[in-house]
Design a protein around this motif. Structure first.
Motif, short mmCIF file in Angstrom:
data_model
loop_
_atom_site.label_atom_id
_atom_site.label_comp_id
_atom_site.label_asym_id
_atom_site.label_seq_id
_atom_site.Cartn_x
_atom_site.Cartn_y
_atom_site.Cartn_z
N SER A 5 13.94 -0.07 1.38
CA SER A 5 14.00 -0.25 -0.05
C SER A 5 15.41 -0.54 -0.53
O SER A 5 15.64 -1.36 -1.43
CB SER A 5 13.45 0.99 -0.76
N THR A 29 8.01 -6.59 -3.64
CA THR A 29 6.80 -6.13 -4.31
C THR A 29 5.70 -5.79 -3.31
O THR A 29 5.05 -4.76 -3.40
CB THR A 29 6.29 -7.20 -5.29
N ASP A 32 6.19 -2.55 -1.42
CA ASP A 32 5.97 -1.38 -2.24
C ASP A 32 4.50 -1.00 -2.32
O ASP A 32 4.17 0.10 -2.75
CB ASP A 32 6.50 -1.62 -3.66
N VAL A 33 3.58 -1.90 -1.96
CA VAL A 33 2.17 -1.59 -1.98
C VAL A 33 1.87 -0.41 -1.05
O VAL A 33 1.14 0.52 -1.41
CB VAL A 33 1.33 -2.82 -1.58
N CYS A 34 2.43 -0.40 0.15
CA CYS A 34 2.20 0.69 1.11
C CYS A 34 2.73 2.01 0.56
O CYS A 34 2.09 3.05 0.67
CB CYS A 34 2.85 0.37 2.45
N ASP A 35 3.95 1.97 -0.04
CA ASP A 35 4.52 3.18 -0.60
C ASP A 35 3.67 3.70 -1.75
O ASP A 35 3.44 4.91 -1.87
CB ASP A 35 5.94 2.90 -1.09
N ALA A 36 3.20 2.81 -2.61
CA ALA A 36 2.41 3.22 -3.76
C ALA A 36 1.09 3.86 -3.33
O ALA A 36 0.58 4.77 -3.99
CB ALA A 36 2.14 2.02 -4.66
N LEU A 37 0.55 3.40 -2.21
CA LEU A 37 -0.69 3.96 -1.69
C LEU A 37 -0.46 5.20 -0.84
O LEU A 37 -1.42 5.81 -0.36
CB LEU A 37 -1.44 2.91 -0.87
N SER A 45 2.34 -5.76 4.80
CA SER A 45 1.77 -5.77 3.47
C SER A 45 1.81 -7.15 2.83
O SER A 45 2.63 -8.00 3.16
CB SER A 45 2.52 -4.77 2.58
N CYS A 50 -2.20 -3.25 2.02
CA CYS A 50 -1.33 -2.68 3.05
C CYS A 50 -2.14 -2.59 4.35
O CYS A 50 -3.22 -2.00 4.38
CB CYS A 50 -0.84 -1.29 2.65
N ASP A 106 -5.75 -0.89 -3.66
CA ASP A 106 -6.12 0.01 -4.75
C ASP A 106 -7.35 -0.54 -5.47
O ASP A 106 -7.58 -1.75 -5.52
CB ASP A 106 -4.97 0.17 -5.73
#
Length: 470
Positions: A5, A29, A32-37, A45, A50, A106
């Protein structure tokens, strides 16, 4: 903050003024999908998905004179066998590999997933120095390249799953604590009081729903084995007296297709418990066989207590009914660990009549010094069908030579009229010894070499190596 990051954030900040760095911002962006999930490990990703990758390879090689076996204890669900010398060498080489991909995105209902797991088992096995036909079924385990799992799921606290996957049945909390275990428990695939591994009508093509109700309570329901294409475990006809022959041809049987599964479980405050109900063969409109499995484990300071019971009506479609129960306790006191276990199996409506098997065992473990433990154990089994007794005693030492190397040695023997009355044994008692060197240097790599020998002149050397990643 993760290093990736920081690096990508710097790249994105430096490129905001130029269109040429727009793609880099898009990469930021997507990562960040993997982190958000909340997903980690080896991931790839896109903007919305992800992809997690995991896999592993294991290898096993066996050589010696070990494939001719004679039962020392005959239980309702199989035998505890000992190898005997037949004069010719046996060997087997096996590679097992798997690769799993989980794609997650998501949704309004929670994480939506697609899971694919590919597996291959490559096995060559020779008995008595003789050639053998290609192996396609290794005692219920598929051999070759195949799709082990392929299913979709969606949800968070309540999850809907559909496709080819493992069962949601809870079948744990039923293994004895003493280091030798129990004879009937050992005969059951996975140890315990039955169902687990006994019948492969669990999992497969399935529709399942599980829900976390909070406070450690979980419920689930499923329709499983809708394809009935998995190999079935064969019944030992000499135990249950199934005059129709072995159950387990591996062919699709519409009468056995479809398994209803219901689960209620609890985990919290030092207690784990479950009740699982199973109804086999419902797709033709009739439940051909049903089973229930329950187990609970309580941890109270220095003590553990475990109890489990299962009942199977029309056991493996042999008309027999089996009630199997187990209880085990363990206490840890400074340098000592003491465990005791008991089991009973009552068989009714079998082709050979009604009978009861039972057994018990105990062990004491001593931490001699840092990294060195000694285990002393004994167990007994009563074959109620044939009125035969089997005893086993053993001493085991486990020593951590270094942080990565462990040595395990064991000596013991089998005694009782189950052995003395068996003409296949050259001696009235069977003594054995084994030594194993295990190496775990880190990085998920493990390896071991083990040698075994007994007083029946049988011997076996086993080498193993494995590595997984995620």
């Amino acid at each position: 903050m993760k290093l990736k990051s920081l690096i990508l954030g710097s790249v994105a900040a430096a490129g905001l003024s130029t269109a040429g760095f727009a793609a880099d911002l898009g990469v930021l962006t997507s990562l960040d999908v993997c982190d958000a999930l909340g997903l980690s490990g080896l991931t790839i990703s896109s903007e919305t998905n992800c992809l997690q990758l995991s896999g592993g390879v294991s290898y096993e090689f066996n050589w010696g004179d070990y494939r001719t076996e004679v039962p020392v204890a005959r239980t309702f669900d199989g035998n505890r066998n000992i190898s005997v010398d037949d004069g010719d060498a046996d060997w087997a080489t096996k590679v097992e590999a798997w690769l799993k991909a989980v794609g997650t995105a998501d949704s309004d209902f929670g994480p939506a997933k697609a899971v694919i797991k590919i597996k291959e088992v490559d096995l060559t096995r020779v008995r008595n120095n003789a050639g053998a036909a290609p192996i396609v079924d290794n005692d219920g385990e598929r051999v070759g390249l195949y799709i082990d799992e392929a299913y979709v799921s969606v949800g968070d606290t309540t999850v809907l799953m559909a496709g080819k996957k493992s069962s949601i049945a809870e079948l744990g909390d039923d293994a004895p604590f003493n280091f030798l275990g129990l004879f009937n428990s050992d005969a059951i695939d996975g140890k315990g009081v039955g169902v687990d591994g006994d019948y492969t009508g669990l999992g497969g093509h399935s529709i399942q729903v599980v829900s976390d109700l909070g406070n450690g309570v979980r419920v689930g329901a499923g329709l499983e084995n809708l394809n009935d294409d998995t190999p079935h475990t064969a019944v030992d006809t000499s135990v249950l007296g199934n005059v129709a022959g072995l159950v387990g041809t591996g062919a699709v049987n519409p009468a056995r297709a479809g398994t209803l599964v219901g689960v209620l479980s609890y985990a919290g405050e030092g207690i784990t418990a479950h009740v699982t109900g199973l109804g086999f063969g419902f797709l033709d409109g009739n439940i051909e066989s049903w089973a229930i499995h329950a187990g609970a484990t309580g941890t109270f300071d220095a003590f553990k207590v475990r109890g489990a019971v299962s009942y199977w009506d029309n056991f493996k479609f042999t008309t027999a009914d089996v009630l199997n129960a187990l209880v085990s306790v363990e206490g840890t006191f400074d340098l000592f660990k003491i465990a005791a276990s008991g089991e009973v199996a009552n068989v009714t409506n079998s082709a050979v009549g009604d009978y009861t098997d039972y057994g018990f065992g105990g062990s004491i473990g001593v931490n001699v010094t840092e990294g060195v433990d000694i285990n002393l154990g004994a167990r007994y089994f009563r074959d109620g069908l044939n009125s035969l007794d089997t005893y086993q005693v053993a001493a085991q030492i486990v020593a951590a030579v270094t942080e990565t190397i462990k040595v395990t040695g064991e000596v013991g023997g089998y005694f009782g009229n189950s052995i003395a009355d068996n003409a296949a044994f050259a001696n009235d008692n069977v003594f054995y010894g084994s030594a194993e060197l295990a190496w775990a240097p880190g990085g998920g790599f493990t390896s071991s070499v083990k040698g075994e020998v007994n007083s029946e002149s049988a011997y076996k050397v086993t080498f193993k190596a494995a590595k997984s990643f995620e």
